[in-house]
Design a protein around this motif. Structure first.
Motif, short mmCIF file in Angstrom:
data_model
loop_
_atom_site.label_atom_id
_atom_site.label_comp_id
_atom_site.label_asym_id
_atom_site.label_seq_id
_atom_site.Cartn_x
_atom_site.Cartn_y
_atom_site.Cartn_z
N ARG A 58 0.84 -1.20 0.00
CA ARG A 58 0.00 0.00 0.00
C ARG A 58 0.89 1.26 0.00
O ARG A 58 0.98 1.99 0.98
CB ARG A 58 -0.93 -0.02 1.22
N LEU A 59 1.53 1.46 -1.10
CA LEU A 59 2.40 2.62 -1.30
C LEU A 59 1.93 3.39 -2.52
O LEU A 59 1.50 2.80 -3.52
CB LEU A 59 3.86 2.19 -1.49
N VAL A 60 2.05 4.71 -2.46
CA VAL A 60 1.67 5.59 -3.57
C VAL A 60 2.81 6.56 -3.81
O VAL A 60 3.39 7.11 -2.86
CB VAL A 60 0.37 6.37 -3.27
N VAL A 61 3.13 6.79 -5.08
CA VAL A 61 4.13 7.79 -5.43
C VAL A 61 3.48 8.80 -6.36
O VAL A 61 2.77 8.44 -7.31
CB VAL A 61 5.38 7.14 -6.09
N THR A 62 3.67 10.08 -6.06
CA THR A 62 3.12 11.17 -6.87
C THR A 62 4.26 12.03 -7.39
O THR A 62 5.23 12.31 -6.67
CB THR A 62 2.15 12.04 -6.05
N SER A 63 4.15 12.47 -8.61
CA SER A 63 5.17 13.34 -9.22
C SER A 63 4.55 14.68 -9.56
O SER A 63 3.32 14.80 -9.70
CB SER A 63 5.75 12.68 -10.47
N SER A 64 5.40 15.69 -9.71
CA SER A 64 4.89 17.06 -9.83
C SER A 64 5.82 17.92 -10.68
O SER A 64 6.97 17.57 -10.95
CB SER A 64 4.73 17.68 -8.44
N ARG A 65 5.27 19.05 -11.06
CA ARG A 65 6.06 20.06 -11.77
C ARG A 65 7.06 20.77 -10.85
O ARG A 65 7.89 21.53 -11.33
CB ARG A 65 5.13 21.10 -12.40
N ASP A 66 6.98 20.53 -9.56
CA ASP A 66 7.91 21.18 -8.63
C ASP A 66 9.26 20.47 -8.57
O ASP A 66 10.04 20.71 -7.65
CB ASP A 66 7.29 21.28 -7.23
N SER A 74 6.82 11.39 -14.50
CA SER A 74 6.27 10.15 -13.97
C SER A 74 7.27 9.52 -13.02
O SER A 74 8.47 9.75 -13.11
CB SER A 74 5.94 9.16 -15.10
N ALA A 75 6.74 8.72 -12.11
CA ALA A 75 7.56 7.92 -11.19
C ALA A 75 6.81 6.62 -10.97
O ALA A 75 5.61 6.64 -10.63
CB ALA A 75 7.80 8.65 -9.88
N VAL A 76 7.47 5.49 -11.18
CA VAL A 76 6.81 4.18 -11.12
C VAL A 76 7.60 3.25 -10.22
O VAL A 76 8.82 3.38 -10.07
CB VAL A 76 6.65 3.57 -12.52
N PHE A 77 6.89 2.28 -9.64
CA PHE A 77 7.50 1.26 -8.80
C PHE A 77 8.00 0.09 -9.65
O PHE A 77 7.45 -0.20 -10.72
CB PHE A 77 6.50 0.73 -7.77
N THR A 78 9.01 -0.57 -9.16
CA THR A 78 9.38 -1.88 -9.67
C THR A 78 8.89 -2.93 -8.68
O THR A 78 8.38 -2.59 -7.60
CB THR A 78 10.89 -2.00 -9.85
N VAL A 79 9.05 -4.21 -9.02
CA VAL A 79 8.60 -5.26 -8.12
C VAL A 79 9.39 -5.24 -6.82
O VAL A 79 8.88 -5.55 -5.75
CB VAL A 79 8.70 -6.63 -8.82
N GLY A 80 10.65 -4.86 -6.89
CA GLY A 80 11.48 -4.80 -5.70
C GLY A 80 11.30 -3.51 -4.95
O GLY A 80 10.20 -2.94 -4.88
N ASP A 81 12.37 -3.00 -4.41
CA ASP A 81 12.34 -1.79 -3.60
C ASP A 81 12.92 -0.60 -4.36
O ASP A 81 13.69 0.19 -3.82
CB ASP A 81 13.14 -2.00 -2.30
#
Length: 561
Positions: A403-411, A439-446
């Motif tokens: 249950r992790l979320v990553v958000t990316s921005s113009r900042d 964009s920022a995306v997860f991989t299966v690992g860490d």
């Protein structure tokens, strides 16, 4: 008089049409033609006087311009004709005129000869000045040779040449890369053409949207379909094997900016410029697969440039027999700006949305209620302002197993939101880019992989956020990236219409083909892997209104590395 006047200049027949003379003469020149325009004015005045029976009179402005020209010519390397030579030539031409049959009086023909002789002298002056500029450019190129760069073209003025010479070393290096990019690509292609045909193949094109495609994804349940989100206010579902449109969702009132499929059910989540996100169900039946076209002659490294007005500018007819869905099962509201992205949280019972209002919201799917707003307040507790994005959000992504979320921005940052502990919601800020994080995306690992408009892609370790473990530098802005699950190959869609493949350590593996009118002809917006599909395991979409399915032989790519 007739529409054309003919005169012999040094054994060259020149035809001057009085309706298009200025256009034809202008096309012959490389340098400023202010003096030539004065001569044309003089020619017009002279012709009028000749037709009236008088003699042409040279204007004062023309005489002044000619004197200025003569002063500039004194500093140039030129071959001057002597007065005796000119007199002999004019005498010879007058004798030739007398021997020719013409209804014009001899005096009028002589006056015309004088006028056209002035034009010839002006052309000679312009030609000499052009030679001077060429010599200056060659001299400047010699000076720049030490930096490994030359200037292109022959129409640069002296001031422009000086400006070019004052460019910084970094600008010269970038120009050098652009200048020799095509030739270098061809050299690389000659070495890799044999193996690349078996590594990267364009399999199918999915055409039907009437505007650019922002996002695409592949369903995680049977039947496996491809989903696309477009600026034409619609989302489409496609048969991967046949390229046929199976269903069209038209419930949004604005551009559809993203599409994601439910992990276990036949539901899709779309985000839109109408400030909402929709959840809608679909039922499709896959058609009979068609034979795959032979694209074995398309090497990965070919790089053929297309005009921006190629086929993508034409009107694309949408699928006429494609069924449509207009009503959403659930509508998620509360954003005050464009909803740019949305994704399913682990389990599919909650969704997260990212908006231009600088907020990321967490919703309950069953009740459509807002659970958390990932801004200044979260769970009733105030979070410090520095933990919130300062500018519009550009993307959001959820972890496939946590249950992790990553958000990316113009900042220039992206932020990790942790919902694993219901009582504690931590926020981590990742800094390292110098421009918008697209964009920022997860991989299966860490790991987290981030792409940016600063033309870099960075690989991060969730256990150590201080600095990236790998940095990929490219020549164009990077859009919504994708990482394959098993082999961890990163697909980079670029603004410059290229799609490149890298491994997690930053080693370049391939560039997808763009030859024989294949490949994207506009900005590539998004990429998505589907490694379980035998026909196409990578998909890309762009603003050329099409999605493309590729077959990438990943083991062969890694072996070539």
């Amino acid at each position: 008089m007739t529409n054309s006047l003919f005169l012999n200049f040094s054994n060259l027949n020149i035809s001057v049409d009085k309706h298009s003379a200025s256009h034809k003469l202008l096309s012959l020149c490389f340098c400023p033609l202010s003096g030539f325009f004065l001569v044309l004015l003089s020619l017009q005045t002279g012709l009028r006087r000749v037709l009236e029976g008088g003699m042409p009179v040279e204007s004062g402005s023309s005489a002044a311009a000619r004197q200025a020209k003569q002063k500039r010519k004194s500093h140039s390397l030129s071959i001057r004709r002597t007065n005796s030579t000119e007199q002999e030539r004019f005498g010879l031409q007058r004798d030739m005129l007398e021997g020719q049959d013409s209804k014009l009086p001899l005096s009028m023909r002589s006056n015309l000869l004088d006028l056209f002789s002035q034009i010839e002298r002006e052309f000679e002056n312009l030609y000499i000045e052009n030679l001077e500029l060429r010599r200056e450019m060659e001299t400047l190129n010699d000076r720049l040779a030490a930096d490994g760069q030359t200037l292109e073209g022959a129409d640069l003025a002296k001031g422009a040449l000086k400006t070019k010479a004052s460019h910084s070393t970094s600008q010269l290096s970038q120009k050098l890369k652009t200048t020799y990019k095509a030739s270098t690509s061809k050299i690389v292609s000659s070495f890799k053409a044999t193996t690349s045909r078996a590594v990267c193949q364009l399999v199918r094109e999915y055409v039907g949207h009437r505007d650019g495609i922002w996002d695409l994804s592949v369903s995680r349940t049977q039947p496996v379909v491809l989903g696309t989100a477009s600026a034409d206010h619609s989302a489409m579902l496609w048969s991967i094997e046949t390229g046929k449109c199976l269903l069209k969702y038209v419930g949004h009132q604005g551009s559809v900016n993203s599409i994601k499929f439910h992990p276990t059910e036949q539901m899709a989540l779309t985000a839109s410029g109408d400030q909402t996100a929709h959840i809608w169900r679909y039922m499709v039946q896959l058609p009979t697969p068609q034979p795959v076209a032979d694209v074995s002659q398309t090497p990965c490294e070919d790089d053929v440039e297309f005009s921006d007005k190629d086929e993508a500018d034409g009107e694309v007819e949408g699928p006429n027999d494609c069924p449509s869905v207009r009503l959403a099962t659930t509508t998620l509201r509360s954003h005050q700006g464009v909803v740019i992205a949305a994704d399913w949280l682990l389990g599919g019972k909650q969704v997260v949305t990212a908006s231009w209002d600088r907020a990321a919201n967490l919703y309950d799917v069953e009740t459509s209620e807002l659970v958390h707003s990932l801004t200044v307040y979260m769970c009733g507790r105030r979070i410090e302002d520095f933990l919130c994005h300062d500018q519009e959000l550009t993307h959001c992504c959820t972890h496939p197993t946590q249950r992790l979320v990553v958000t990316s921005s113009r900042d220039t940052t992206f932020r990790l939101w942790d919902f694993r502990d219901p009582s504690i919601h931590s926020v981590n800020v990742f800094q390292g880019h110098t421009d918008t994080v697209t964009s920022a995306v997860f991989t299966v690992g860490d790991n987290v992989v981030s792409g940016s408009d600063d033309r870099t892609v960075k690989v991060w370790d969730l256990k150590n956020m201080r600095s990236p473990i790998a940095t990929i530098r490219t020549d164009s802005a990077v859009n919504r990236i994708s990482v394959s699950v098993t082999q961890k190959v990163i697909a980079l869609p670029h603004d410059n219409r290229q799609v490149r493949l890298f491994d997690m350590s930053g080693v370049r593996l391939a560039r997808l083909p763009r030859s024989n009118r294949q490949g994207h002809r506009r900005m590539v917006c998004c990429s998505a892997w589907c490694e379980d599909n035998a026909t196409c395991n990578l998909f890309t979409c762009g603003f050329d209104r099409q999605a493309i399915g590729w077959n990438i032989n990943i083991p062969a790519l890694l072996q070539e590395k």
